[in-house]
Scaffold this motif. Structure first.
Motif, PDB file in Angstrom:
ATOM      1  N   LEU A  69      59.561  69.030  22.028  1.00  0.00           N
ATOM      2  CA  LEU A  69      58.187  68.313  21.333  1.00  0.00           C
ATOM      3  C   LEU A  69      58.037  66.851  21.390  1.00  0.00           C
ATOM      4  CD1 LEU A  69      58.268  70.418  17.894  1.00  0.00           C
ATOM      5  CD2 LEU A  69      56.967  70.847  20.222  1.00  0.00           C
ATOM      6  N   VAL A  70      59.234  66.020  21.835  1.00  0.00           N
ATOM      7  CA  VAL A  70      58.901  64.529  22.220  1.00  0.00           C
ATOM      8  C   VAL A  70      58.031  64.302  23.275  1.00  0.00           C
ATOM      9  CG1 VAL A  70      61.074  64.137  21.183  1.00  0.00           C
ATOM     10  CG2 VAL A  70      60.892  64.239  23.507  1.00  0.00           C
ATOM     11  N   ASP A  71      57.599  65.265  23.966  1.00  0.00           N
ATOM     12  CA  ASP A  71      56.687  64.901  25.021  1.00  0.00           C
ATOM     13  C   ASP A  71      55.041  65.178  24.803  1.00  0.00           C
ATOM     14  OD1 ASP A  71      55.855  67.484  25.161  1.00  0.00           O
ATOM     15  OD2 ASP A  71      57.025  68.294  26.818  1.00  0.00           O
ATOM     16  N   GLN A  72      55.076  65.412  23.453  1.00  0.00           N
ATOM     17  CA  GLN A  72      53.788  65.428  22.743  1.00  0.00           C
ATOM     18  C   GLN A  72      52.647  66.366  23.531  1.00  0.00           C
ATOM     19  OE1 GLN A  72      52.142  61.974  21.209  1.00  0.00           O
ATOM     20  NE2 GLN A  72      53.816  60.845  21.951  1.00  0.00           N
ATOM     21  N   GLU A  73      53.239  67.366  24.447  1.00  0.00           N
ATOM     22  CA  GLU A  73      52.239  68.320  25.001  1.00  0.00           C
ATOM     23  C   GLU A  73      51.791  69.204  24.119  1.00  0.00           C
ATOM     24  OE1 GLU A  73      52.392  70.432  28.581  1.00  0.00           O
ATOM     25  OE2 GLU A  73      53.930  68.658  29.672  1.00  0.00           O
ATOM     26  N   TYR A  74      52.502  69.799  23.239  1.00  0.00           N
ATOM     27  CA  TYR A  74      52.115  70.661  22.219  1.00  0.00           C
ATOM     28  C   TYR A  74      50.845  70.166  21.373  1.00  0.00           C
ATOM     29  CZ  TYR A  74      51.776  72.548  17.392  1.00  0.00           C
ATOM     30  OH  TYR A  74      51.154  73.002  16.410  1.00  0.00           O
ATOM     31  N   THR A  75      51.155  68.793  21.040  1.00  0.00           N
ATOM     32  CA  THR A  75      50.306  68.276  19.897  1.00  0.00           C
ATOM     33  C   THR A  75      48.780  67.886  20.634  1.00  0.00           C
ATOM     34  OG1 THR A  75      52.078  67.015  18.759  1.00  0.00           O
ATOM     35  CG2 THR A  75      49.868  66.121  18.543  1.00  0.00           C
ATOM     36  N   MET A  76      48.895  67.429  21.986  1.00  0.00           N
ATOM     37  CA  MET A  76      47.889  67.050  22.593  1.00  0.00           C
ATOM     38  C   MET A  76      47.080  68.093  23.107  1.00  0.00           C
ATOM     39  SD  MET A  76      48.902  63.572  24.849  1.00  0.00           S
ATOM     40  CE  MET A  76      50.586  64.410  25.225  1.00  0.00           C
TER      41      MET A  76
END
Length: 362
Positions: free
Chosen positions: A233-240
């Protein structure tokens, strides 16, 4: 289980015919015949009613029953459960002595039938059960724990897109000292998503849940961060990608209309339904990014293709939609890899081998 009781197949077939005909009285009569034929309530709930409910879903997906029939049959099965468990018990009511638990669905989860079965089985086994039903908001669930101090929360989820919400509920309940037992199809056939999201235990069915509770679940003492066990989740793909959901759906639909003449001719109702379907695709993609598991996405696409095929709908617009979506995800390697895997599953463009593997889904 007694060898002299009425055969399960006959009871299931009788209940199936009754719910398919919309005949509540015959449906209740079929399970009462089971009681007279040597069955107990738990066996009827899990080996007859639950089996018929599963068949309802299978028959709808295969386009052999309508949505209206599916809804009516489910509603009758709900009343069959009530008729089974809300009746005078021989020798008096089952004493409450095991403890108190909360049975509820994840916020956003409308499929409450599995949770209802679990709640009734636990009541039959002597637990005091607070059954909260469908889509319980996490703040309300936590507030209930402050009032009741349950021995455990049994969290039910059928649709994988609610896994992020399940993670929130698991962490919140543990934070107030209540262990969480997860169950339902959303958590995977082997419970791997329950483990990934930090649930204290997982059970495949109601009997398994009862067995876990009878062994006892210790109270949580140390709560980790929400991303523990989910380092991707640290790559922030989920959030973006999640934040871009509306844009992704709109742009994909607009491009589909340019590419496919048939889509340009859709009525407003058909257009809305297509946008809804695209939204489901993005939702499952987002969830696959959250748990880092490709099967969440590809499994949904395979199921969708089967439903479309059963209704005589070609799959190529779905493949075209994935191709368009891939073009919008060029800056998201995990998401792009998932979309290409989905297209490959449906017979579209094969997944490119040049994308970095990183920690992407299995």
């Amino acid at each position: 289980m007694s060898g002299t009781r009425a055969p399960a197949a006959g009871l299931r077939e009788g209940l199936w015919r009754a719910v398919l005909d919309g005949n509540e009285y015959d449906a209740v009569g079929s399970v009462r015949a089971g009681l007279a034929g040597g069955w107990d309530e738990e066996g009827l709930l899990l080996d007859v009613v639950a089996a018929v409910q599963e068949r309802i879903g299978v028959e709808w997906a295969a386009d052999r029953i309508t949505v209206a029939q599916e809804h009516a049959a489910t509603a009758i099965n709900e009343r069959v459960i009530t008729a089974l468990v809300h009746r005078p018990a021989v020798g008096g009511p089952v004493p409450v002595h095991r403890g108190r638990v909360t049975v509820t669905c994840v916020d956003g989860e409308w499929h409450a039938f599995p949770a209802r079965l679990v709640a009734e089985v636990l009541r039959l086994r002597g637990w005091r059960v607070d059954y909260l039903g469908a889509q319980t908001p996490t703040p309300r669930l936590v507030a209930h724990q402050h009032r009741t101090n349950s021995d455990a929360v049994l969290l039910s989820g059928s649709i994988p897109t609610q896994l992020p919400a399940a993670h929130t509920a698991i962490t919140a309940c543990q934070a107030v000292g209540v262990p969480v037992l997860a169950g339902g199809m959303a958590f995977g056939e082997d419970g791997r998503f329950a483990r990934a999201l930090g649930a204290d235990a997982w059970a495949a069915d109601a009997r398994g849940a009862a067995a876990v509770l009878e062994k006892g679940l210790p109270r949580p003492t140390a709560i980790g961060q929400a991303v523990d066990g989910l380092p991707h989740l640290v790559d922030q793909e989920y959030t973006m990608v999640a934040q871009s959901r509306g844009r992704l759906v709109r742009q994909t639909l607009a491009e589909l209309e340019k590419r496919l003449p048939a889509v340009r001719g859709y009525s407003e109702a058909q257009r809305e339904r297509t946008a809804e379907d695209l939204g489901h695709i993005v939702d499952f993609l987002v969830t696959a990014l959250y748990v880092d598991d490709a099967e969440v996405f590809t499994g949904f696409l395979g199921w969708t293709a089967g439903v479309l095929s059963a209704r005589g709908v070609p799959v190529h617009p779905l493949v075209a939609g994935l191709d368009i979506l891939a073009g919008q995800l060029r800056d998201f390697p995990r998401g792009l890899r998932l979309v290409h895997r989905g297209a490959a599953l449906l017979g579209g463009r094969p997944a490119p081998v040049t994308l970095p593997e990183g920690v992407a889904g299995r």
